[in-house]
Design a protein around this motif. Structure first.
Motif, PDB file in Angstrom:
ATOM      1  N   UNK A  41      37.241  36.304  46.170  1.00  0.00           N
ATOM      2  CA  UNK A  41      38.420  37.151  46.020  1.00  0.00           C
ATOM      3  C   UNK A  41      38.133  38.599  45.609  1.00  0.00           C
ATOM      4  N   UNK A  42      36.897  38.874  45.223  1.00  0.00           N
ATOM      5  CA  UNK A  42      36.576  40.249  44.858  1.00  0.00           C
ATOM      6  C   UNK A  42      36.745  40.554  43.381  1.00  0.00           C
ATOM      7  N   UNK A  43      36.540  41.822  43.041  1.00  0.00           N
ATOM      8  CA  UNK A  43      36.450  42.263  41.647  1.00  0.00           C
ATOM      9  C   UNK A  43      37.768  42.119  40.877  1.00  0.00           C
ATOM     10  N   UNK A  44      38.853  42.662  41.424  1.00  0.00           N
ATOM     11  CA  UNK A  44      40.128  42.697  40.696  1.00  0.00           C
ATOM     12  C   UNK A  44      40.645  41.294  40.397  1.00  0.00           C
ATOM     13  N   UNK A  45      40.634  40.410  41.402  1.00  0.00           N
ATOM     14  CA  UNK A  45      41.127  39.042  41.199  1.00  0.00           C
ATOM     15  C   UNK A  45      40.291  38.289  40.186  1.00  0.00           C
ATOM     16  N   UNK A  46      38.979  38.542  40.190  1.00  0.00           N
ATOM     17  CA  UNK A  46      38.093  37.871  39.238  1.00  0.00           C
ATOM     18  C   UNK A  46      38.392  38.337  37.819  1.00  0.00           C
ATOM     19  N   UNK A  47      38.636  39.612  37.643  1.00  0.00           N
ATOM     20  CA  UNK A  47      38.986  40.128  36.320  1.00  0.00           C
ATOM     21  C   UNK A  47      40.302  39.516  35.831  1.00  0.00           C
ATOM     22  N   UNK A  48      41.258  39.383  36.720  1.00  0.00           N
ATOM     23  CA  UNK A  48      42.543  38.781  36.348  1.00  0.00           C
ATOM     24  C   UNK A  48      42.367  37.318  35.945  1.00  0.00           C
ATOM     25  N   UNK A  49      41.505  36.592  36.689  1.00  0.00           N
ATOM     26  CA  UNK A  49      41.236  35.189  36.372  1.00  0.00           C
ATOM     27  C   UNK A  49      40.580  35.059  35.000  1.00  0.00           C
TER      28      UNK A  49
END
Length: 231
Positions: free
Chosen positions: A191-199
């Motif tokens: 999912x990339x950087x932003x989605x991983x940070x949100x998770x």
């Protein structure tokens, strides 16, 4: 000579110059020489060998006071507190001298006398010795860290996410964070950087403000030893 003065003290993480000892020694010098202390200016945790003077807020305040003709006397414990770089030390002392500031060293006496060639020579010798001493200290620290890395032991600083140290100070996987790291890699690939940070924020309450590459690039995650040389 005006009897007002400022005390300047500095300590890096590498040298053994205790700040309180410097302050007390400088105050005692001021009492002995009838100097009135206007303020004590500090730089702590900053190397005067690895970084230039622009990185030191306290020293730059001293230079500003001197430039504005508000610094009649500067009290330091020893000349290495100004700088441990030879040319930089000579430049800073020359600036202070040109502005009319007298530099008093507790251990060395007055170190700048206008139009005094002997004083200039002694300052050059001191600056060289201070620089050489710092280089030796730096070399010892680097050698010590290399040895720790070869032994697989932690060298200090911030550990990578998902790792901890055991009783022998060796880096091992932190079982409590193992799944965090696995999820981080899996989400990033999908999912990339932003989605991983949100998770990470939602699932583990871990906030990473910078790019995740600061974690993903750490070579320890693919089996390399955790050492400054490797990373």
């Amino acid at each position: 000579m005006n009897n007002s003065c400022y005390i300047y003290v500095r300590k890096s993480n590498d040298d053994g110059q205790n700040v309180e000892h410097q302050i007390q020694s400088c105050k005692q010098y001021c009492e002995q020489h009838n100097l009135k202390v206007l303020d004590i200016i500090k730089d702590e945790g900053i190397s005067a060998y690895r970084k230039d003077y622009k990185a030191r807020e306290g020293l730059n305040k001293i230079l500003e006071l001197s430039h504005n003709k508000q610094l009649d006397n500067l009290i330091i414990f020893e000349s290495s507190r100004i700088s441990r770089r030879m040319l930089e030390a000579q430049l800073l002392i020359a600036q202070l001298t040109e502005n009319g500031s007298i530099i008093h060293s507790v251990t060395e006496g007055i170190i700048n006398r206008d139009d005094d060639e002997f004083s200039d020579l002694m300052n050059s010798i001191r600056a060289f010795n201070n620089m050489h001493s710092s280089k030796q200290t730096s070399d010892r620290i680097i050698s010590s860290k290399k040895l720790l890395a070869q032994q697989g032991r932690w060298m200090g600083g911030q550990l990578p996410l998902g790792y901890t140290v055991d009783k022998d100070n060796k880096i091992i996987v932190d079982e409590a964070q193992r799944q965090v790291v696995l999820d981080m890699f899996e989400y990033y690939l999908k999912y990339g950087n932003k989605s991983t940070q949100e998770m990470l924020k939602e699932k583990y309450d871990i906030v990473i403000k910078r790019s995740l590459s600061m974690y993903l690039d750490k070579r320890i995650y693919i089996g390399y030893p955790y050492s400054q040389e490797e990373t």
